[in-house]
Design a protein around this motif. Sequence first.
Motif, PDB file in Angstrom:
ATOM      1  N   HIS A 136      14.565  60.295 -47.857  1.00  0.00           N
ATOM      2  CA  HIS A 136      14.178  61.637 -48.300  1.00  0.00           C
ATOM      3  C   HIS A 136      14.630  61.861 -49.737  1.00  0.00           C
ATOM      4  O   HIS A 136      13.851  62.328 -50.586  1.00  0.00           O
ATOM      5  CB  HIS A 136      14.785  62.673 -47.354  1.00  0.00           C
ATOM      6  N   HIS A 137      15.876  61.514 -50.017  1.00  0.00           N
ATOM      7  CA  HIS A 137      16.431  61.696 -51.366  1.00  0.00           C
ATOM      8  C   HIS A 137      15.649  60.856 -52.382  1.00  0.00           C
ATOM      9  O   HIS A 137      15.297  61.346 -53.462  1.00  0.00           O
ATOM     10  CB  HIS A 137      17.915  61.316 -51.371  1.00  0.00           C
ATOM     11  N   GLU A 138      15.364  59.612 -52.032  1.00  0.00           N
ATOM     12  CA  GLU A 138      14.623  58.734 -52.943  1.00  0.00           C
ATOM     13  C   GLU A 138      13.221  59.271 -53.214  1.00  0.00           C
ATOM     14  O   GLU A 138      12.744  59.261 -54.350  1.00  0.00           O
ATOM     15  CB  GLU A 138      14.532  57.325 -52.376  1.00  0.00           C
TER      16      GLU A 138
ATOM     17  N   GLN B 162      13.491  62.083 -55.667  1.00  0.00           N
ATOM     18  CA  GLN B 162      13.820  61.598 -57.011  1.00  0.00           C
ATOM     19  C   GLN B 162      12.594  61.000 -57.707  1.00  0.00           C
ATOM     20  O   GLN B 162      12.446  61.127 -58.908  1.00  0.00           O
ATOM     21  CB  GLN B 162      14.926  60.531 -56.944  1.00  0.00           C
TER      22      GLN B 162
ATOM     23  N   GLU C  78       7.514  63.835 -49.377  1.00  0.00           N
ATOM     24  CA  GLU C  78       8.724  63.728 -48.553  1.00  0.00           C
ATOM     25  C   GLU C  78       8.395  63.082 -47.217  1.00  0.00           C
ATOM     26  O   GLU C  78       7.390  63.422 -46.596  1.00  0.00           O
ATOM     27  CB  GLU C  78       9.328  65.111 -48.316  1.00  0.00           C
TER      28      GLU C  78
ATOM     29  N   GLU D 299      18.339  63.629 -40.087  1.00  0.00           N
ATOM     30  CA  GLU D 299      19.032  63.129 -41.281  1.00  0.00           C
ATOM     31  C   GLU D 299      20.517  63.477 -41.240  1.00  0.00           C
ATOM     32  O   GLU D 299      20.902  64.495 -40.660  1.00  0.00           O
ATOM     33  CB  GLU D 299      18.430  63.746 -42.554  1.00  0.00           C
TER      34      GLU D 299
ATOM     35  N   ASP E 292      23.526  63.568 -44.274  1.00  0.00           N
ATOM     36  CA  ASP E 292      23.825  63.409 -45.692  1.00  0.00           C
ATOM     37  C   ASP E 292      24.935  62.393 -45.917  1.00  0.00           C
ATOM     38  O   ASP E 292      25.690  62.055 -45.004  1.00  0.00           O
ATOM     39  CB  ASP E 292      24.240  64.748 -46.310  1.00  0.00           C
TER      40      ASP E 292
END
Length: 137
Positions: free
Chosen positions: A19-21, A24, A29, A51, A53
């Motif tokens: 998700h973070h990638e 970025q 998503e 998820e 973190d």
Amino acid sequence: MLLLTQDLRARLIANAAAHHEAMQRGLREPDPAPVVKFFNPCGAATWLFSELDADGDTLFGLCDLGFGCPELGSASLTEIAAVTLPLGLTIERDLCFEGRFPLTVYADAARLIGRITEKEARLEAAAAARANELPSP
């Protein structure tokens, strides 16, 4: 009860990293299936998480405290694990749960009926409605 095994933890962290990638890189998503289900054995609270973190504590998923308004959001693993219930019970992990649909499908179905559901027909209907709403890639 151990709420997260090493395997579940790894899967949740991998989903958060994906998700973070995507964010970025400006990509769509991901919408993974929930990895784990927690529930209150004495009440109506249920959580489906997809998820975890990097902090190892903040979970993201579908949260339903039993008031008829489930919502996507974050929760603390530490706080959930610290809940003490009558008769010395605690929040438990559903050992038989297996997410079969993306998290948003569970959220759509839950919003329609006011609680998290695992009923196949409800989830299939929510998945079909979502597929009809999304533009083709």
